[in-house]
Write an enzyme that holds these catalytic residues in place. Structure first.
Site, PDB file in Angstrom:
ATOM      1  N   SER A  43       0.794  -1.395  -0.047  1.00 19.71           N
ATOM      2  CA  SER A  43       0.046  -0.044  -0.033  1.00 19.71           C
ATOM      3  C   SER A  43       0.662   1.395   0.196  1.00 19.71           C
ATOM      4  CB  SER A  43      -0.929   0.057   1.002  1.00 19.71           C
ATOM      5  OG  SER A  43      -2.072  -0.308   1.030  1.00 19.71           O
ATOM      6  N   TYR A  83      -1.989  -2.671 -11.038  1.00 19.14           N
ATOM      7  CA  TYR A  83      -2.173  -2.400  -9.352  1.00 19.14           C
ATOM      8  C   TYR A  83      -1.475  -3.548  -8.553  1.00 19.14           C
ATOM      9  CZ  TYR A  83      -3.805  -2.082  -4.712  1.00 19.14           C
ATOM     10  OH  TYR A  83      -3.984  -1.980  -3.305  1.00 19.14           O
ATOM     11  N   TYR A 137      -4.521   3.227   7.591  1.00 19.43           N
ATOM     12  CA  TYR A 137      -5.583   2.741   7.721  1.00 19.43           C
ATOM     13  C   TYR A 137      -6.692   3.101   8.832  1.00 19.43           C
ATOM     14  CZ  TYR A 137      -2.666  -0.582   5.110  1.00 19.43           C
ATOM     15  OH  TYR A 137      -1.720  -1.350   4.422  1.00 19.43           O
TER      16      TYR A 137
HETATM   17  N1  GLU Z   1      -1.749  -5.311  -2.650  1.00 21.04           N
HETATM   18  C1  GLU Z   1      -2.600  -4.946  -1.552  1.00 21.04           C
HETATM   19  C2  GLU Z   1      -3.948  -5.150  -1.753  1.00 21.04           C
HETATM   20  O1  GLU Z   1      -4.551  -4.413  -2.177  1.00 21.04           O
HETATM   21  C3  GLU Z   1      -2.155  -3.851  -0.688  1.00 21.04           C
HETATM   22  C4  GLU Z   1      -2.711  -3.907   0.521  1.00 21.04           C
HETATM   23  C5  GLU Z   1      -1.968  -2.880   1.628  1.00 21.04           C
HETATM   24  O2  GLU Z   1      -0.641  -2.958   1.571  1.00 21.04           O
HETATM   25  O3  GLU Z   1      -2.823  -2.302   2.534  1.00 21.04           O
HETATM   26  O4  GLU Z   1      -4.958  -5.797  -1.195  1.00 21.04           O
END
Ligand code: GLU
Length: 614
Positions: A73, A198, A250
């Site tokens: 992320s 992505y 988050y």
């Molecule tokens: N590739 C991960 C996803 O989309 C990244 C999530 C993250 O690091 O919060 O689930």
């Protein structure tokens, strides 16, 4: 492992502190390594690195600071920056909000009215941002993303193919988000390819050292402090940092801002990137995650770092450093150009009309505002105001504008504002309407210019003393009668040289004293690097030079170079000895003249020293 950039030198207290911080948290074993992407479950929970990179490119690292892991992320903050560069702020705001959502990172939630994701830090917003990046110049989106992140990190990054594959095989929830975005017209094409980009973007491999350098790049207006490359457009940096501050951690974002107080972004790979804007970047890596999906050790390390190093953005309100280092006027300090007695007296009496302000540090609105006040207060009492920027580290665009406005305001009151040591800002100042004539290489050149103008204002157009003089006008010979002068005239050899010729070279024997009758010469320190050395004096007709070495017999310490065609007369040691024997009274007069000159020089140095002490 502690990597010191100065092996063999006494340990830096900062390195010692980081080592201690690392040891303090290494024994913490809470949290769980992410496993919803199967490949991530293989991460070693014991890996633990901490790294700080300063804005000027110094890197402190401790523990597993170079262990690779996937950025996940954390990439979202950067690809948002790239999309902003491609599409502009208004367009991006029309597609992706900047409100903290309070939802989980992978929530399938969009704003009810527009269908826009709440912010670019949740998956929906990040996938939407990825879809706005342009594939330009034959380069795919992922190639551009990789290039962008690499220039932020200052080295070529790559993709962890296994992690990418693993997420692509299992990332159905993110695909569902992609189709929702397509449904609401947030992305303009089918999401399938965007999702693959992505997933690849999230699988870019970094170390926590890379994260710290990316952070330092954000702290340094988007310029990588190690490679000096402008990795991120400066106008996008505050946008990126803002979304990091409001939504980067988050569901812990609010408490993070409260406790740690730094814009940051974490990823499920176990990395945290935090930035103290304008100052430094922090990278922490430890795979076990807490309930909110943030690195459990990483959160504690950052909380301690912020508290113990006082890094919280809102702590103490970072008072601007005083910017005015020193100020004085031209009656206290004069240029290196030697003036006749009359001119010296004129400048001593009226030199207060030329004021110099030496500035230092970073010029931003709040540090430059007191300078504006000082300048306006001085304006009624002066004609020339010189801003010396030699010790200024940076000038922001608001200050550049203020300097230009101050200059035109002062001009209306008849005060000329000049700036020295501004060559690196010349283009920017010119764009603000400040022409090259107002800029000087150094304070001496600016001061000489102002002195000349002031002397012309006060004494009229014929003020300049650089015309030829006869022996009787030589300052050193003042007080000698006609007979003495005739004797010297017959005995003193004449020297004539062309512009650019050396009269004296540093290191030469000091066996001659010169009386300058025509033209100008400058005294220049020999340059250590082979270029042109610093000019320390300029002499004009009527003055004498070479007296110090002549008196104390030490080798010449500087070069003396003709600036124009020069005519001078010389008293060498042989002549001086003859004079002593044959005309002792004349010798005494001559020595009196030399003493006068030396004490005038000393007086001048004392006045300068007093002015520089503030
Ligand atoms: N590739 C991960 C996803 O989309 C990244 C999530 C993250 O690091 O919060 O689930």
């Amino acid at each position: 492992m502690l990597t010191s950039s100065n092996p063999g030198i006494t340990a830096s207290p900062i390195e010692t502190y980081l080592k201690e911080l690392h040891a303090r948290h290494a024994s913490l074993h809470t949290g769980r390594v992410a496993d919803y992407i199967p490949e991530l479950a293989k991460a070693d929970p014991n890996l633990f690195g901490i790294c700080i990179a300063t804005r000027d490119g110094h890197v402190y690292e401790v523990g597993d600071s170079r262990a690779p892991f996937t950025i996940q992320s954390i990439s979202k903050a950067l690809t948002y920056g790239l999309a902003l560069e491609d599409r502009g702020e208004e367009f991006m705001l029309s597609r992706i909000g900047v409100e903290p959502s309070g939802d989980a990172f992978n929530a399938i939630s969009l704003k009810p009215d527009s269908g826009a994701p709440f912010n670019p830090m949740i998956n929906a917003g990040a996938i939407a941002a990825c879809g706005q990046i342009l594939a330009t110049g034959n380069r795919s989106r992922i190639a551009r993303i990789l290039e962008y992140l690499s220039s932020c990190a200052g080295r070529a990054l790559d993709i962890d193919a296994a992690v990418y594959r693993s997420e692509s095989d299992t990332g159905h929830r993110n695909r569902a988000i992609g189709w929702m975005l397509r449904n609401f017209g947030i992305i303009d094409e089918e999401p399938t390819a965007i999702l693959e980009t992505y997933f690849q973007q999230c699988a870019i491999r970094v170390s926590c050292r890379d994260l710290a350098i990316i952070g330092a790049t954000l702290a340094n207006d988007g310029r990588n402090p190690l490679t000096r490359e402008q990795a991120i457009a400066p106008e996008c940096v505050d946008n990126v940092l803002s979304v990091m501050a409001s939504s980067g951690m988050y569901d812990f974002s609010g408490e993070w801002l409260y406790r740690v107080g730094l814009p940051a972004k974490s990823g499920v790979g176990g990395g945290i990137l935090a930035v103290l804007p304008g100052q430094l970047g922090i990278g922490v890596f430890s795979p076990p995650l807490d309930q909110q999906g943030n690195s459990a050790r990483g959160i504690r390390v950052c909380a301690d770092l912020s508290r113990e190093l006082s890094l919280h953005l809102f702590a103490g309100g970072a008072a601007p450093q005083p910017t005015v280092r020193l100020w004085y006027d031209a009656s206290q300090v004069s240029s290196r150009r030697r003036r006749s007695n009359h001119h010296q007296q004129t400048l001593r009496g009226s030199g207060h009309r030329i004021r110099l302000v030496e500035l230092q540090g970073e010029l931003v609105f709040s540090s430059f505002e007191p300078v504006v006040r000082l300048a306006l207060k001085q304006a009624p009492y002066c004609q020339y105001l010189i801003l010396n920027l030699r010790n200024v580290a940076s000038v922001d665009r608001v200050t550049l504008r203020l300097i230009a406005q101050l200059r035109s305001g002062l001009a209306e009151q008849g005060v000329v504002l000049l700036i020295c040591y501004a060559s690196r800002l010349a283009d920017k100042l010119r764009r603000q309407g400040i022409d090259a004539a107002a800029l000087f290489a150094d304070d001496d050149a600016a001061l000489e210019h102002c002195e000349d103008r002031l002397l012309r204002d006060l004494l009229g157009p014929g003020w300049d003393d650089a015309q030829e003089v006869g022996l009787r006008d030589a300052v050193l010979l003042a007080g000698l009668d006609a007979d003495d002068l005739a004797w010297l005239d017959a005995a003193m050899p004449a020297v004539e040289v062309a512009a650019g010729d050396f009269l004296i070279r540093a290191g030469d024997d000091s066996d001659r004293l010169y009386l300058l009758l025509k033209g100008s010469v400058m005294v220049r320190l020999p340059s250590a690097t082979g270029g042109t050395g610093k000019r320390i004096n300029v002499f004009h007709p009527g003055m004498c030079f070479g007296e110090m070495g002549f008196l104390d017999g030490s080798a010449r310490s500087a070069d003396v170079v003709a600036m124009t065609a020069v005519a001078a007369r010389v008293i060498d040691r042989g002549l001086f000895d003859r004079l002593k024997g044959e005309r002792p009274r004349t010798t005494i007069r001559l020595l009196e003249g030399l003493s006068r000159q030396l004490s005038a020089n000393l007086r001048r140095s004392n006045a300068e020293a007093a002015a520089f002490k503030g």
